[in-house]
Design a protein around this motif. Structure first.
Motif, short mmCIF file in Angstrom:
data_model
loop_
_atom_site.label_atom_id
_atom_site.label_comp_id
_atom_site.label_asym_id
_atom_site.label_seq_id
_atom_site.Cartn_x
_atom_site.Cartn_y
_atom_site.Cartn_z
N VAL A 24 -17.19 -20.63 57.25
CA VAL A 24 -17.15 -21.03 55.84
C VAL A 24 -16.41 -20.05 54.93
O VAL A 24 -15.94 -20.43 53.87
CB VAL A 24 -18.57 -21.30 55.27
CG1 VAL A 24 -19.21 -22.47 56.00
CG2 VAL A 24 -19.46 -20.09 55.31
N SER A 44 -15.58 -28.31 45.20
CA SER A 44 -16.88 -28.37 45.85
C SER A 44 -16.75 -28.05 47.34
O SER A 44 -15.79 -28.47 47.99
CB SER A 44 -17.45 -29.78 45.64
OG SER A 44 -18.75 -29.82 46.14
N LYS A 45 -17.70 -27.29 47.83
CA LYS A 45 -17.82 -26.92 49.26
C LYS A 45 -16.73 -25.95 49.74
O LYS A 45 -16.53 -25.78 50.95
CB LYS A 45 -17.82 -28.17 50.18
CG LYS A 45 -18.92 -29.16 49.87
CD LYS A 45 -20.27 -28.57 50.19
CE LYS A 45 -21.41 -29.37 49.56
NZ LYS A 45 -22.48 -28.54 49.02
N CYS A 46 -16.04 -25.29 48.79
CA CYS A 46 -14.99 -24.34 49.23
C CYS A 46 -15.59 -22.99 49.62
O CYS A 46 -14.88 -22.14 50.16
CB CYS A 46 -13.94 -24.17 48.14
SG CYS A 46 -14.55 -23.31 46.69
N GLY A 47 -16.88 -22.76 49.32
CA GLY A 47 -17.51 -21.52 49.77
C GLY A 47 -17.98 -20.59 48.66
O GLY A 47 -18.38 -19.46 48.93
N LYS A 48 -17.99 -21.07 47.43
CA LYS A 48 -18.37 -20.20 46.30
C LYS A 48 -19.81 -19.70 46.44
O LYS A 48 -20.07 -18.49 46.34
CB LYS A 48 -18.22 -20.96 44.96
CG LYS A 48 -16.82 -21.49 44.71
CD LYS A 48 -16.70 -22.23 43.41
CE LYS A 48 -17.52 -23.48 43.27
NZ LYS A 48 -17.15 -24.59 44.18
N THR A 49 -20.73 -20.63 46.71
CA THR A 49 -22.13 -20.23 46.84
C THR A 49 -22.34 -19.37 48.08
O THR A 49 -23.04 -18.34 48.03
CB THR A 49 -23.03 -21.48 46.86
OG1 THR A 49 -22.91 -22.13 45.59
CG2 THR A 49 -24.49 -21.13 47.11
N ALA A 50 -21.71 -19.76 49.18
CA ALA A 50 -21.84 -18.95 50.41
C ALA A 50 -21.39 -17.53 50.14
O ALA A 50 -22.01 -16.56 50.60
CB ALA A 50 -21.01 -19.58 51.52
N GLU A 178 -22.92 -21.24 38.96
CA GLU A 178 -22.85 -22.47 38.15
C GLU A 178 -24.05 -22.58 37.20
O GLU A 178 -24.78 -23.57 37.23
CB GLU A 178 -22.74 -23.70 39.06
CG GLU A 178 -21.49 -23.60 39.94
CD GLU A 178 -21.01 -24.94 40.47
OE1 GLU A 178 -21.22 -25.95 39.79
OE2 GLU A 178 -20.42 -24.96 41.55
#
Ligand SMILES: Nc1ncnc2c1ncn2[C@@H]1O[C@H](COP(=O)(O)OP(=O)(O)OP(=O)(O)O)[C@@H](O)[C@H]1O
Ligand SMILES: [Mg+2]
Length: 256
Positions: A24, A44-50, A178
């Motif tokens: 990820v 979305s889902k590009c890895g920001k939270t990870a 966010e």
């Protein structure tokens, strides 16, 4: 040993992250400096939270998490076996997309992290609660309701309370993932002003999928795409003169 004045608070070198077989985050290298807001943008889902959960070891909670590379906090390996995660997590505080106050009074929400760091005297706790609520720009609204439940607060006020709670942990870094997602059009500018005011004392990381918000609040911005840090630099440069075509497509709204 004390860090040089211009040393980064966080130093990330060649970071790769997997959840199971899902690769990820790929070869991420960047620094986070004090007295700056560093934003991460991307679809979305590009890895920001990870990514941000790597920076305070929240990903450790996932059994299939694996990483390679180096993450240093104040010049020391954040993932060293000598690091006690319970000690480190208040130092790198987190404000999530949805405010979830504890089921305690407004006062206790803010006092609790201070109690965890050993502060017992009620006058000292009172001072910390007041100072943190002032810094989070909530004091004037709640100073007569400190014993009330956070349920009386709007979602925006609850988010400001979560900021005060994070501040009571005496952090050096504050990460916002966010934080305005649940806030309305009136509450969002207030949180952005709070972030600007906190800049003088903390290293701030701000994840948002709203491009204009990143342009407004951050000094430095990173564009993530499919787990890669496509571009990282001064926010003005990223938004007005991106070097990479993908960055240009994203900041102009053609992508994502
Ligand atoms: N526990 C997990 N197991 C497997 N894959 C995961 C796990 N958690 C996240 N992922 C994957 O990691 C990738 C990055 O997700 P992440 O939540 O970091 O994206 P994001 O940029 O924060 O997205 P959003 O803008 O929707 O919040 C996605 O492909 C996601 O499916
Ligand atoms: Mg996310």
């Amino acid at each position: 040993m004390q860090q040089p004045i211009n040393a980064p608070t966080l130093y990330i070198n060649d970071l790769n992250v997997w959840f199971g077989k899902n690769h990820v985050l790929k070869d991420l290298t960047f620094d986070v400096f004090p007295r700056q807001v560093t934003s991460f943008i991307g679809p979305s889902k590009c890895g920001k939270t990870a990514l941000v959960r790597c920076l305070n070891r929240l990903n450790d909670l996932k059994s299939d998490f694996r990483y390679t590379g180096n993450v240093q906090f104040n010049g020391k390996d954040l993932y060293s076996s000598k690091v006690n995660v319970t000690d480190i997590s208040p130092k790198i505080g987190m404000v999530f997309h949805k405010p979830i106050p504890f089921r305690r009074s407004i006062y206790e929400n803010v006092a609790y992290p201070a109690r965890l760091r050993g502060i017992k005297q009620s006058s000292e706790l009172d001072t910390i609660v007041e100072e943190c609520l002032i810094e989070a720009q909530l004091w004037d609204e709640v100073c007569h309701d400190l014993d009330a439940s956070p349920d009386i607060l709007t979602i925006g006020q609850q988010q400001q309370l979560c900021i005060a709670r994070a501040l009571a942990g005496n952090p050096e870094v504050l990460i916002f993932d966010e934080p305005c997602e649940q806030l309305d059009a009136m509450e969002t500018p207030k949180l952005e002003v709070t972030v600007q005011n906190l800049k003088s004392r903390y290293s701030l990381i701000f994840v948002t999928n709203k491009r204009r918000q990143a342009a407004r609040v951050s000094d430095v911005a990173g564009f993530l795409y499919n787990g890669e840090l496509i571009e990282f630099g001064h926010t003005e440069q990223i938004f007005t003169n991106p070097k990479n075509k993908l960055t240009e497509d994203y900041v102009t709204g053609r992508l994502g």
